[in-house]
Structures are given as structure tokens and as C-alpha cells.
Design an enzyme around this catalytic site. Structure first.
Site, PDB file in Angstrom:
ATOM      1  N   ASN A 163       0.865  -1.186   0.000  1.00  0.00           N
ATOM      2  CA  ASN A 163       0.000   0.000   0.000  1.00  0.00           C
ATOM      3  C   ASN A 163       0.900   1.233   0.000  1.00  0.00           C
ATOM      4  O   ASN A 163       2.109   1.119   0.175  1.00  0.00           O
ATOM      5  CB  ASN A 163      -0.936  -0.041   1.222  1.00  0.00           C
ATOM      6  CG  ASN A 163      -0.160  -0.094   2.506  1.00  0.00           C
ATOM      7  OD1 ASN A 163       0.587   0.827   2.828  1.00  0.00           O
ATOM      8  ND2 ASN A 163      -0.291  -1.188   3.251  1.00  0.00           N
ATOM      9  N   LYS A 195     -13.078  -0.287  15.960  1.00  0.00           N
ATOM     10  CA  LYS A 195     -11.715  -0.837  16.107  1.00  0.00           C
ATOM     11  C   LYS A 195     -11.191  -0.666  17.530  1.00  0.00           C
ATOM     12  O   LYS A 195     -10.543  -1.545  18.081  1.00  0.00           O
ATOM     13  CB  LYS A 195     -10.766  -0.095  15.159  1.00  0.00           C
ATOM     14  CG  LYS A 195     -10.315  -0.932  14.006  1.00  0.00           C
ATOM     15  CD  LYS A 195      -9.263  -0.186  13.211  1.00  0.00           C
ATOM     16  CE  LYS A 195      -9.092  -0.861  11.879  1.00  0.00           C
ATOM     17  NZ  LYS A 195      -8.209  -0.147  10.976  1.00  0.00           N
TER      18      LYS A 195
END
Ligand SMILES: Cc1cc2nc3c(=O)[nH]c(=O)nc-3n(C[C@H](O)[C@H](O)[C@H](O)COP(=O)(O)O)c2cc1C
Length: 399
Positions: free
Chosen positions: A207, A334
Site C-alpha cells: 500500500n 476498532k
């Protein structure tokens, strides 16, 4: 605090005389103060005044024979826990912003790794001049911090923004500043950068992360006195100064490196953009362009933070959420799911924030339900704000 060395740079402006009181207050607060003046500053105030107040020799000329056999600008740059330039002239701001080191002060600033605080003071039109503003913004983006001038009547007769911040503001900024080594004694583990999941020797999944955010956190933690280990995926950034940097390639390697170092850590920050999946098989040879279709099977990588969250004990655990939609909702999810103390949420769909840019804007959200928004600024500044938040809400809370 008596161990702290503050180097105060004074430049050629009317407000130079105000620094006598600032130096005196800093001495009384227990700091060891070293004053460097530009030659032009000594037109406004005599070095002997600062020498008497600071009880240290005042440096003006970098070629003056040193009293000890050291290179004076380097020894002062190394000695500084914090650098203050006040009043900072338009000239000095321009020199620092453009890498000019042609006198004792600008050369020492160039050589220091200490945090630098700059308090400008000048005529309102000088301050508003686009060139001066560009220089200030450039320095801010590089992590230099500014104590903004105040609005009011200026020595030149004008009224406007440009008056040196008050002595109290300058002194309080220093007292609150992170030069106080507020992470002294803390052991910090940070992951940064992308991971690479190889398909064959020449191809990989990855990425656009560059590691800038994690590296900024590591170097700031080091400056604030922490003992820091940085576990970095592939990044072009050099190892931060005084940080134990461990380089890895894959998520699995990052996970193993974290497991190896986690027992030592008081604070763990997962800033790396770890690949969620990797190819089940990694071909030993380059895959040839034979079939029209190629089906790949991916397998899940370990979720590093989630694994640590399961057995975190007293450690402070901080994660990052890079989301493209509903960032706050997914960030909160999260935080809970991974048993984190704090999550730094960024919206990576903004072109000026998140991956592979120098700036970021984030929201900090902690387990207590506190939230703090940090507007677009450099990643160095974001790192400072994250550490300020951790010290205030997570470390001192427990004290
Ligand atoms: C009386 C007087 C006052 C000045 N006040 C300022 C000031 O407040 N801020 C500033 O940027 N320059 C001020 N200047 C201009 C600076 O002294 C000049 O730009 C000089 O080159 C700065 O040098 P230095 O940055 O090496 O100290 C003043 C000049 C004079 C003569």
C-alpha cells in the site's frame, strides 16, 4: 528540571530587551539558560546584560576563540534540550527556512536536533508579508513550533499583529513544552510503514504508506525522553536518531518482531499499514505470463494490535484507523474490538491527509469517550499532539 538546557536565540528587534525578563524567569524556574545573540541584536542590548542574568557566557561570534576545545555551535546545538528564538526577526526566520547558516545563531539552529520554538516579532506589514508567511509555514511543516505574536500597538507606531508574545506566554509555553522529557523512563514500541506480501520474487501486495507518521512518532518520543523501538516495514526514511530501528518486510515478520519486543514496552503504537492478507503461496520463481486468467488465493495475516490487545496487561495500546468512509464509526469499532486505549482516526480519502503525504488531519478517540480533533497540519505536529494526548489522558491519568 535543573538538568534542562535551554538555548535562547535573540535577534535584532526592539523586543530584544524583553528577553532579559524571560531569561531571568527561566533561570528561576530551574533551567540552565544559554543565550546566543545575533550581531544585530547586540545593537539593541548589551550581551553583558544576558551574561549576568543567565550566568553563562553569551555567544555572538562563532569564530571567537572558544574557552574549551569544542566547536561552539555544535556543542551548544547538542546541549540544547529546547531552543527558543525570541524575538525572531523576519530575517532570521527567512534564513532558517532557507537553510542559511551564516552566523552563530543560524548555524547552531541548523545543527540542533532539539525542538525549536520561534516567537516572531516585527512590524505588522513585515509579518503579513507573503514571503514571511511562506517561510513560517514552511518551518511549521518541518516541525518548528511558533509562539504567535500578539495584536497591539507596535514600537514602529503601527497597530496590528506583530508584537512579541508576552513574557508570560513565552515562559508558560516553555514550561508546558515537551522538552520537560515527559516520556522519560517510558519504553515505547512503534510499528510504521507498509508491509510487502510477495507473490513471487519480483511482485508483491502493498500500500502507499511511507512510514512518515510512525517515524515522526518515534523521533518525537525519543526527544521526549522515551526509549524507543521502531519496527518498520519497507520505507525510504532514514532511521530516526536515538531510536532502535528494526526493519522487516512482511506482516508476519512485523508480528514476530513485535512479539519479541512487546514484553519490554509500556506503550505500543501500531502506526504501520499492515497488509490484511498475503498470498497462500509465494512462488520461488517469477510467475510466467502463460494463462489468460490467474486466480490467487489469499490468507489472512495476523492482526498485530488485536493479538497484543488480548494480553495487554498494563500497557497503553494505541492504534490507527485509516478509513475511506464513516471514519468515526469504524474507528470506534476498532477501538473496542482491539482493546485499545486510544485510536487515531484518519480519513484516507482526503488527498491532503493520510497515506504518502506530509500532512494529516485526525481525530483522537479514547476508551473514556474523550475525543479531540486535530486540523490539517504536518505529521510532525500530529505526532506532538498525539504524545501530548497520551501523556495527559493516558499516562498521568494513572499516576
Ligand atoms: C530600530 C530597529 C528596530 C527593528 N525591529 C525589528 C523587529 O522588531 N523585527 C524584525 O524582524 N526586524 C527588525 N528590525 C530589522 C532587523 O534588525 C534587520 O532585519 C536585521 O538584519 C536583523 O538581523 P538578525 O536577524 O541577524 O538579528 C529593526 C531594525 C531597527 C533599526
Amino acid at each position: 528540571m535543573s538538568q534542562q538546557n535551554i538555548v535562547v536565540g535573540v535577534t535584532g528587534g526592539i523586543a530584544a530587551y524583553k528577553m532579559v525578563d524571560v531569561v531571568s524567569q527561566l533561570r528561576k524556574a530551574g533551567f540552565n539558560v544559554h543565550v546566543i545573540m545575533t550581531a544585530n541584536a547586540s545593537q539593541f542590548i548589551n550581551p553583558l546584560t544576558f551574561q549576568t542574568i543567565s550566568q553563562n557566557a553569551v555567544m555572538v561570534d562563532q569564530f571567537q576563540a572558544p574557552s574549551h576545545w569544542d566547536v561552539r555551535h555544535i556543542s551548544m546545538a547538542d546541549k540544547a534540550d529546547l531552543f527558543l528564538i525570541a524575538p525572531a526577526s523576519a530575517n532570521m526566520i527567512g534564513k532558517i527556512a532557507n537553510g542559511i547558516a551564516d552566523d552563530m545563531l543560524s548555524t547552531t539552529v541548523m545543527a540542533t536536533t532539539a525542538p525549536v520554538l520561534i516567537a516572531p516579532a516585527m512590524n505588522v506589514h513585515m509579518y503579513e508579508n507573503e514571503i514571511v508567511q511562506q517561510n513560517i509555514n514552511r518551518l511549521k511543516a518541518l516541525g518548528y513550533q511558533f509562539i504567535d505574536p500578539e495584536f497591539g500597538r507596535l514600537a514602529c507606531g503601527y497597530e496590528g499583529k506583530g508584537r512579541l508574545a508576552s513574557n508570560d506566554v513565552i515562559v508558560n509555553t516553555i514550561l508546558e513544552f515537551n522538552c520537560l522529557k515527559d516520556l522519560q523512563g517510558q519504553k515505547v514500541l512503534i510499528t510504521a510503514g507498509p508491509t510487502r506480501e510477495h507473490l513471487d520474487p519480483v511482485r508483491f501486495f502493498s500500500n502507499p504508506s511511507t512510514g512518515k507518521m510512525g517515524y515522526a512518532l518515534a523521533s518525537q518520543a525519543g526527544k521526549r525522553g522515551a526509549s524507543v523501538t521502531l519496527i518498520s516495514g519497507p520505507s525510504h526514511l532514514p532511521d530516526p536518531k536515538d531510536v532502535n530501528t528494526v526493519r522487516v518486510q512482511t506482516a508476519q515478520q512485523m508480528y514476530e518482531a513485535v512479539l519479541e519486543h512487546e514484553c519490554d514496552a509500556d506503550i505500543i503504537i501500531g502506526a504501520a499499514a499492515v497488509a490484511d492478507y498475503r498470498p497462500v503461496q509465494q512462488a520461488a520463481q517469477k510467475i510466467k505470463k502463460a494463462q489468460d486468467e490467474l486466480t490467487l488465493t489469499l490468507v489472512k495475516n495476523p492482526d498485530i494490535l488485536r493479538e497484543i490487545g488480548k494480553h495487554k496487561n498494563n500497557r497503553i495500546l494505541v492504534g490507527f484507523a485509516a478509513e475511506t468512509h464513516e471514519p468515526l464509526k469504524y474507528g470506534l469499532e476498532k477501538l473496542v474490538k482491539k482493546n485499545l486505549d486510544l485510536i487515531v482516526i484518519n480519513n484516507v480519502s482526503d488527498s491532503d491527509a493520510g497515506f504518502a503525504v506530509d500532512t494529516n488531519r485526525v481525530v483522537l478517540m479514547d476508551v473514556e469517550g474523550n475525543e479531540e480533533k486535530i486540523e490539517l497540519t504536518s505529521k510532525q505536529q500530529i505526532a506532538i499532539a498525539i504524545w501530548d494526548y497520551i501523556v495527559k489522558h493516558l499516562i498521568n491519568k494513572e499516576a
